[in-house]
Design an enzyme around this catalytic site. Structure first.
Site, PDB file in Angstrom:
ATOM      1  N   ASP A  38       0.824  -1.206   0.000  1.00 51.93           N
ATOM      2  CA  ASP A  38       0.000   0.000   0.000  1.00 51.93           C
ATOM      3  C   ASP A  38       0.860   1.258   0.000  1.00 51.93           C
ATOM      4  OD1 ASP A  38      -2.199  -1.587  -0.026  1.00 51.93           O
ATOM      5  OD2 ASP A  38      -3.083  -0.828   1.818  1.00 51.93           O
ATOM      6  N   CYS A  71       1.665  -8.072   5.984  1.00 56.81           N
ATOM      7  CA  CYS A  71       1.272  -6.690   5.693  1.00 56.81           C
ATOM      8  C   CYS A  71      -0.205  -6.490   5.376  1.00 56.81           C
ATOM      9  CB  CYS A  71       2.162  -6.138   4.585  1.00 56.81           C
ATOM     10  SG  CYS A  71       3.800  -5.653   5.207  1.00 56.81           S
ATOM     11  N   ASP A  72      -0.519  -5.283   4.894  1.00 58.63           N
ATOM     12  CA  ASP A  72      -1.864  -4.722   4.894  1.00 58.63           C
ATOM     13  C   ASP A  72      -2.940  -5.593   4.258  1.00 58.63           C
ATOM     14  OD1 ASP A  72       0.010  -2.663   5.425  1.00 58.63           O
ATOM     15  OD2 ASP A  72      -1.488  -1.167   4.923  1.00 58.63           O
ATOM     16  N   LYS A  73      -2.663  -6.223   3.137  1.00 61.20           N
ATOM     17  CA  LYS A  73      -3.682  -7.028   2.466  1.00 61.20           C
ATOM     18  C   LYS A  73      -3.340  -8.513   2.481  1.00 61.20           C
ATOM     19  CE  LYS A  73      -5.892  -3.336   1.705  1.00 61.20           C
ATOM     20  NZ  LYS A  73      -4.869  -2.491   2.321  1.00 61.20           N
ATOM     21  N   CYS A  89       5.850  -2.139   8.626  1.00 58.61           N
ATOM     22  CA  CYS A  89       6.279  -0.792   9.032  1.00 58.61           C
ATOM     23  C   CYS A  89       6.259  -0.619  10.549  1.00 58.61           C
ATOM     24  CB  CYS A  89       5.406   0.256   8.357  1.00 58.61           C
ATOM     25  SG  CYS A  89       5.628   0.338   6.569  1.00 58.61           S
ATOM     26  N   GLU A 148      -6.912   3.919  -0.712  1.00 61.80           N
ATOM     27  CA  GLU A 148      -6.413   4.410   0.564  1.00 61.80           C
ATOM     28  C   GLU A 148      -5.746   5.753   0.322  1.00 61.80           C
ATOM     29  OE1 GLU A 148      -4.391   1.648   3.535  1.00 61.80           O
ATOM     30  OE2 GLU A 148      -2.701   2.813   2.762  1.00 61.80           O
ATOM     31  N   SER A 174      -5.138   4.814   5.498  1.00 65.39           N
ATOM     32  CA  SER A 174      -4.099   3.953   6.035  1.00 65.39           C
ATOM     33  C   SER A 174      -4.237   3.904   7.549  1.00 65.39           C
ATOM     34  CB  SER A 174      -2.723   4.497   5.662  1.00 65.39           C
ATOM     35  OG  SER A 174      -1.717   3.861   6.423  1.00 65.39           O
TER      36      SER A 174
END
Length: 649
Positions: free
Chosen positions: A116, A158-160, A229, A510, A536
């Protein structure tokens, strides 16, 4: 001669080979009762070099989001999309080696994921959220395509990719599945974190940092090459939620990537999957209504990403459980204040590795048990209940070593990262998520109220803002105005209204490019953002998203015009609020004004929206849209596709 047709040494080209030595441990029963596929699978296994004497061991699939190609010394042969999937192959290897120690037969498969951060402000963001559903389906297909697997060890960061993995493991609940979070990258010893560094373009353009400063900070923000992150964004929050759901071994979320404590998690997870199978336990035994409650509770306590309002319902749906709605999240957030101080929230904003060392999820759960809120009878993949885990955690050496390391290495008191709820309340920390409604969002909206800058909050704990609307139908135009590259530029007091960026418009992008710029620009805290897009997990400020209905679904937000007066009230105590258009015509109410208007003349589906994403948008709309987790409700989709009374499924 053309380089593609250069002469070759014929001796280097083989046309046949002897094949593996030895023989398969077949039996009369196997040959008479096994399928041809199961028997041929053994042939394939030894063809890849596996010891034929071991091929009848229990099979386990290690499914990961690995990306890139690392040389043995860790240097890149081919880059991954992000640090979060760069090192997870080491976890796969550690888990596989552990399975082999117990005569298991490990298989590995990979479904890599996008970043992302890398796609912020680009067309790549149109594929970000839709990817989650696609990946979960591919992962489930891979799981089912290994018919003899006893369990799955899912490795993701991570995000997805991580929510997709959780959906896949939940959707194959009859197996002994365990999740391995991919951990976090370390912050640089000197320099900006990976959230702040994403604003160097906006700060440079506004004259708030030099070219030399931007170049330096942009280079050193990722302190180590692997892991998610350093802030409690969607990636880190998903790790926390996975552990809270009981899908991981204890103290797994947010471990420092690449270090021995991190790879040990993979070995422990392999053992957990194996012993789950031996006990007869499955993922379905773990994912219960109580587990969902604990996940939402811990999400609120840590101040997690609002994107989990999309992912937790999707995981519940995959597990066959009732999807929690906004009312359920609101009720839980009223129960517990945020008592974790971690980026992007304050008051200090510690990096995620400090949250891990302060005790991570077990330490947060310990406080929640003391409050009488945690569902302590919920079980985890270890076979233990939370009650049993926390009894051990409170006095274990691991807890003491990690907390002492935080004191010694960073000079940080662990109780300043994970506070007692009473201390957090005395310091003004408030509940995490608020759901404003109003004439611009009759179906609701979301704001991470805990991350509004305290200096713009009134003494009674309420954020109030009346400002003039600046309407944009693309993120590109909005960020240009924020950077001062278009006239008039965004200035203090404006309310940015970004429309047409929901699922139907562009795949629900996002908008961290916008929210991060507002956080780190000197005037940004005086600007509010209202949008049908999402944010985010590292976003902060007066940012109101998930506005429903979205503009292209007939939502009234589509009818806002430049110069309209917008009234925003966010009560962080009661977790209520509103986002209203204010009529300045005494002869007409705001509702009448909106009813008489047409949608914004520039509003349209993103011209570059991929066909794949258009299909995803239509399918998830049938499943309840963003407030239902953007899932595919197959029964509802089939029902809508039925024609002339004939079912299509």
């Amino acid at each position: 001669m053309n380089q593609y047709f250069q002469a070759l040494d014929p001796a280097t080209i083989r046309t046949h080979a002897e094949g593996p030595s030895g023989s398969l441990p077949l039996s009369d029963e196997i040959l008479r009762t096994w399928t041809s596929g199961d028997i041929f699978g053994l042939t394939q296994s030894v063809g890849m070099g596996f010891d034929p004497r071991r091929v009848l061991g229990d099979q386990y699939l290690i499914l990961s989001t690995q990306g890139g190609v690392r040389a043995p010394d860790g240097t890149p042969v081919a880059l991954g999309y992000h640090t979060g999937h760069w090192e997870v192959g080491l976890l796969v290897q550690a888990a596989a080696e552990q399975l082999c120690k117990h005569d298991g037969v490990p298989f590995a498969a990979f479904v890599s994921d996008p970043c992302d951060g890398r796609t912020q402000g680009t067309k790549g963001m149109f594929d970000s959220l839709p990817y989650r559903n696609d990946a979960a389906m591919v992962m489930r297909r891979l799981i089912r395509s290994l018919p003899q697997r006893k369990g799955v060890i899912g490795v993701a960061t991570c995000d997805k990719g991580l929510p997709a993995m959780m959906m896949a493991l939940a959707g194959t609940g009859h197996l002994a599945n365990v999740l391995v979070p991919g951990g976090v990258t370390l912050p640089p010893s000197v320099g900006e974190d990976a959230g702040k560094v994403q604003t160097i373009g906006a700060r440079y353009t506004r004259g708030e940092m030099s070219l030399e400063e931007a170049s330096l900070e942009g280079c050193r923000a990722c302190g180590t090459p692997g892991g998610g992150c350093q802030f409690l964004g969607t990636a880190a929050t998903s790790q926390v939620v996975a552990e809270a759901l009981g899908m991981t071994v204890p103290h797994a979320a947010l471990a420092p990537s690449g270090q021995p404590i991190w790879t040990q998690l993979a070995r422990d997870s392999a053992d957990a999957s194996r012993t789950m199978f031996e006990r007869g336990d499955t993922m379905a035994d773990i994912l219960t209504d109580d587990a969902l409650f604990n996940a939402m509770l811990i999400h609120a306590a840590v101040g997690g990403s609002t994107n989990l309002l999309l992912h937790i319902p999707a995981i519940a749906h995959a597990a066959g459980l009732k999807r929690p709605d906004a009312a359920a999240f609101r009720e839980i957030n009223r129960m517990v204040p945020r008592f974790v101080d971690c980026l992007p929230n304050g008051p200090v904003g510690h990096p995620t590795v400090r949250l891990f060392l302060a005790g991570g999820v077990p330490e947060v759960a310990l406080h929640l048990r003391r409050l009488g809120l945690l569902k302590t009878n919920a079980r985890t993949v270890t076979g233990m209940t939370w009650e049993e885990i926390l009894d051990q955690w409170e006095t274990c050496e691991r807890r003491e070593v990690c907390r002492d390391r935080l004191r010694d290495a960073d000079g940080i008191d662990p109780d300043e990262v994970i506070m007692t709820p009473a201390v957090a309340k005395s310091r003004g920390l408030t509940s995490t998520v608020c759901f404003p409604s109003g004439n611009l969002c009759p179906e609701g909206s979301v704001i991470k109220a805990t991350s509004i800058d305290p200096s713009v909050i009134d003494a009674d704990g309420v954020y109030r803002n009346r400002g003039r609307a600046r309407v944009f139908v693309s993120e590109r135009d909005a960020i240009a105005a924020i950077k001062g590259q278009s006239e008039p530029p965004i200035q203090a007091g404006d309310v940015i209204v970004l429309i047409g960026r929901g699922p139907i418009g562009c795949g629900m992008e996002e908008t961290y490019q916008i929210t991060s710029a507002l956080k780190y620009l000197s005037f940004g805290k005086q600007v509010a953002l209202v949008t049908d897009a999402r944010f985010s997990g590292v976003s902060t400020g007066a940012c109101i998203g998930h506005v429903g209905p979205e503009a292209l679904a007939g939502g009234p937000i589509a009818k806002v015009r430049d110069g309209d007066l917008i009234d925003i009230v966010i009560d962080r105590n009661e977790l209520t609020g509103h986002v209203n258009l204010v009529s300045e015509d005494e002869s007409m109410t705001a509702e009448e004004l909106l009813a008489n208007r047409t949608p914004h003349p520039d509003l349209q589906v993103e011209p570059d929206m991929p066909e794949d994403t258009r299909l995803w948008a239509a399918l998830q709309q049938a499943g309840g849209g963003t407030w239902g987790g953007c899932v595919y409700d197959v029964d509802e989709i089939v029902k809508r596709l039925s024609t002339d009374g004939h079912r299509l499924g």
